[in-house]
Design an enzyme around this catalytic site. Structure first.
Site, mmCIF file in Angstrom:
data_model
loop_
_atom_site.group_PDB
_atom_site.id
_atom_site.type_symbol
_atom_site.label_atom_id
_atom_site.label_comp_id
_atom_site.label_asym_id
_atom_site.label_seq_id
_atom_site.Cartn_x
_atom_site.Cartn_y
_atom_site.Cartn_z
ATOM 1 N N SER A 17 37.692 19.222 33.111
ATOM 2 C CA SER A 17 38.755 18.220 33.232
ATOM 3 C C SER A 17 38.516 16.979 32.372
ATOM 4 O O SER A 17 39.466 16.466 31.774
ATOM 5 C CB SER A 17 38.948 17.827 34.702
ATOM 6 O OG SER A 17 39.495 18.917 35.402
ATOM 7 N N LYS A 66 39.847 19.936 48.498
ATOM 8 C CA LYS A 66 41.306 19.758 48.426
ATOM 9 C C LYS A 66 41.957 19.577 49.804
ATOM 10 O O LYS A 66 42.926 18.844 49.935
ATOM 11 C CB LYS A 66 41.954 20.940 47.703
ATOM 12 C CG LYS A 66 41.625 20.959 46.218
ATOM 13 C CD LYS A 66 42.305 22.121 45.512
ATOM 14 C CE LYS A 66 41.802 22.207 44.076
ATOM 15 N NZ LYS A 66 42.446 23.288 43.331
ATOM 16 N N GLU A 78 56.055 16.288 48.435
ATOM 17 C CA GLU A 78 56.564 17.476 49.104
ATOM 18 C C GLU A 78 55.707 18.698 48.770
ATOM 19 O O GLU A 78 55.368 19.508 49.620
ATOM 20 C CB GLU A 78 58.025 17.717 48.686
ATOM 21 C CG GLU A 78 58.665 18.972 49.247
ATOM 22 C CD GLU A 78 58.554 19.099 50.764
ATOM 23 O OE1 GLU A 78 58.589 18.054 51.445
ATOM 24 O OE2 GLU A 78 58.420 20.244 51.263
ATOM 25 N N ASN A 87 45.306 17.942 45.011
ATOM 26 C CA ASN A 87 44.392 17.953 43.860
ATOM 27 C C ASN A 87 44.548 16.714 42.983
ATOM 28 O O ASN A 87 43.842 16.571 41.994
ATOM 29 C CB ASN A 87 44.580 19.223 43.010
ATOM 30 C CG ASN A 87 45.786 19.130 42.101
ATOM 31 O OD1 ASN A 87 46.740 18.412 42.387
ATOM 32 N ND2 ASN A 87 45.745 19.842 40.996
ATOM 33 N N ASP A 102 48.681 22.164 41.223
ATOM 34 C CA ASP A 102 48.174 23.514 40.915
ATOM 35 C C ASP A 102 49.305 24.527 40.759
ATOM 36 O O ASP A 102 49.290 25.344 39.830
ATOM 37 C CB ASP A 102 47.228 23.999 42.027
ATOM 38 C CG ASP A 102 45.871 23.333 41.965
ATOM 39 O OD1 ASP A 102 45.456 22.924 40.861
ATOM 40 O OD2 ASP A 102 45.229 23.218 43.029
ATOM 41 N N ASN A 151 45.129 40.936 51.112
ATOM 42 C CA ASN A 151 43.848 40.282 51.378
ATOM 43 C C ASN A 151 42.948 41.189 52.200
ATOM 44 O O ASN A 151 43.423 42.029 52.966
ATOM 45 C CB ASN A 151 44.094 38.973 52.153
ATOM 46 C CG ASN A 151 42.919 38.033 52.075
ATOM 47 O OD1 ASN A 151 42.314 37.884 51.015
ATOM 48 N ND2 ASN A 151 42.575 37.404 53.188
ATOM 49 N N TYR A 217 38.668 31.096 35.311
ATOM 50 C CA TYR A 217 38.378 31.319 33.897
ATOM 51 C C TYR A 217 36.870 31.254 33.716
ATOM 52 O O TYR A 217 36.149 30.743 34.566
ATOM 53 C CB TYR A 217 39.063 30.264 33.017
ATOM 54 C CG TYR A 217 38.597 28.858 33.334
ATOM 55 C CD1 TYR A 217 39.212 28.105 34.323
ATOM 56 C CD2 TYR A 217 37.507 28.303 32.673
ATOM 57 C CE1 TYR A 217 38.762 26.842 34.643
ATOM 58 C CE2 TYR A 217 37.050 27.030 32.989
ATOM 59 C CZ TYR A 217 37.681 26.311 33.972
ATOM 60 O OH TYR A 217 37.226 25.061 34.295
HETATM 61 P P1 ATR Z 1 39.857 29.760 47.564
HETATM 62 O O1 ATR Z 1 40.022 28.280 47.657
HETATM 63 O O2 ATR Z 1 39.218 30.229 46.278
HETATM 64 O O3 ATR Z 1 41.102 30.490 47.863
HETATM 65 P P2 ATR Z 1 38.890 30.657 50.131
HETATM 66 O O4 ATR Z 1 39.914 29.880 50.873
HETATM 67 O O5 ATR Z 1 37.492 30.705 50.646
HETATM 68 O O6 ATR Z 1 38.735 30.121 48.636
HETATM 69 O O7 ATR Z 1 39.439 32.137 49.906
HETATM 70 C C1 ATR Z 1 38.677 33.131 49.282
HETATM 71 C C2 ATR Z 1 39.518 34.369 49.077
HETATM 72 O O8 ATR Z 1 38.736 35.361 48.397
HETATM 73 C C3 ATR Z 1 39.979 35.008 50.362
HETATM 74 O O9 ATR Z 1 41.206 35.664 50.107
HETATM 75 C C4 ATR Z 1 38.854 36.004 50.626
HETATM 76 O O10 ATR Z 1 39.214 37.085 51.469
HETATM 77 P P3 ATR Z 1 39.055 36.921 53.082
HETATM 78 O O11 ATR Z 1 40.214 36.061 53.511
HETATM 79 O O12 ATR Z 1 39.149 38.306 53.590
HETATM 80 O O13 ATR Z 1 37.725 36.264 53.305
HETATM 81 C C5 ATR Z 1 38.617 36.507 49.233
HETATM 82 N N1 ATR Z 1 37.291 37.118 49.072
HETATM 83 C C6 ATR Z 1 36.116 36.472 48.883
HETATM 84 N N2 ATR Z 1 35.109 37.354 48.735
HETATM 85 C C7 ATR Z 1 35.666 38.606 48.804
HETATM 86 C C8 ATR Z 1 35.157 39.934 48.699
HETATM 87 N N3 ATR Z 1 33.850 40.188 48.465
HETATM 88 N N4 ATR Z 1 36.039 40.968 48.841
HETATM 89 C C9 ATR Z 1 37.344 40.739 49.053
HETATM 90 N N5 ATR Z 1 37.894 39.491 49.141
HETATM 91 C C10 ATR Z 1 37.057 38.444 49.022
#
Ligand code: ATR
Length: 272
Positions: A17, A66, A78, A87, A102, A151, A217
């Site tokens: 940033s 955040k 909003e 953010n 975002d 998910n 990225y």
């Molecule tokens: P972010 O701010 O990056 O969204 P988060 O709120 O912790 O971080 O969310 C992480 C996401 O990555 C979730 O969708 C998580 O799935 P779960 O809700 O089932 O935990 C997903 N995730 C992280 N590690 C994973 C893994 N090894 N396999 C599948 N999904 C994963």
């Protein structure tokens, strides 16, 4: 004295940033200093107060703050309210204001930079964490034909689908394996991708015209990008453009004009 801005995160040393905002400022020779501030995980509110009390004009917020930033703000836009996360911060008449750029950043990168309109497209989002909640409102406002949130923990996907259900678009929740492809666009927001792993995904999600986008990225293609490529995606992109676009939108909120993003993105992509 220069106008002061910062990004708060933990860790934050990797953040690009400062480079981005300094490049924006240079477009109009504005005198601006943008620093990285690593706030203690339990000391975010204090670090923000110190920054603004010391004359800081605006701040960005990244992982893991955040949601805390959202809770701290006295005035919310909003789109911040919709995202449940902030953010972009600034203070006006002594009150802390919060916005979330975002979602607009992602949509602008997809639609303008990549030339991938979302209207009437079938969109799959992988993940249901904070990153997804932060962008769902702006994505749905583009009126895709359908949006599926898949998910590992299906309950989280269901919660998000319900929260955003009042839009015009059908939003459905799914597990990571029972998915009915192909999709026009697949967006990855599973944060495991950052650490170099990717959960197994079924075949058939990617067709010959499917485009794939990773919201993160890195120096190299992410595991999701490698997977999408191997599945035959028409195009695969990382989230650097989203980063630059969300920054430009934050800059506009703070300073009233929107910097040109293309030259900044090109410079970031150039090997240093
Ligand atoms: P972010 O701010 O990056 O969204 P988060 O709120 O912790 O971080 O969310 C992480 C996401 O990555 C979730 O969708 C998580 O799935 P779960 O809700 O089932 O935990 C997903 N995730 C992280 N590690 C994973 C893994 N090894 N396999 C599948 N999904 C994963």
């Amino acid at each position: 004295m220069s106008d002061r801005y910062a990004v708060f995160g933990n860790p934050v040393a990797h953040s690009r940033s400062p480079d981005i905002h300094h490049a924006f400022a240079a477009q109009r020779r504005e005198d601006l200093v943008y620093e990285r501030i690593e706030a203690p995980r339990d000391g975010f509110a204090g670090a923000v107060a110190t920054f603004f009390d010391g004359g800081g004009l605006g701040a960005n917020v990244t992982v893991p703050f955040k949601e805390q930033a959202f809770d701290l703000c006295e005035v919310l836009s909003e789109r911040a309210r919709q995202a449940g996360a902030v953010n972009t911060l600034w203070r006006a008449r002594g009150r802390l204001h919060g916005d979330n750029t975002d979602g607009p950043g992602l949509v602008t990168d997809l639609r303008v930079n990549q030339g991938w309109p979302l209207a009437r497209r079938r969109v799959l989002i992988l993940g249901a964490g904070g990153a997804v909640r932060g962008v769902l409102g702006p994505l749905l406002a583009e009126a895709p034909a359908a949006l599926v949130i898949a998910n590992r923990t299906v309950a989280r996907a269901r919660t998000l689908a319900a929260r955003f259900a009042d839009h015009q678009v059908t939003v459905t929740a799914s597990s990571l394996h029972q998915l009915d492809g192909p999709f026009d666009l697949v967006v990855n927001a599973i944060s495991a991708g950052l650490r170099g792993e990717m959960p197994a995904l079924p075949d058939g999600l990617i067709g010959a015209t499917t485009v794939a986008y990773d919201m993160v990225y890195g120096d190299r293609p992410t595991p999701f990008m490698a997977w999408a490529d191997a599945q035959g995606a028409a195009a695969v992109r990382d989230g650097l453009g989203m980063l630059v676009e969300q920054a430009a939108e934050a800059y506009r909120v703070w300073r009233g004009w929107r910097p040109a993003t293309a030259p900044v993105l090109a410079a970031l992509r150039r090997p240093s």
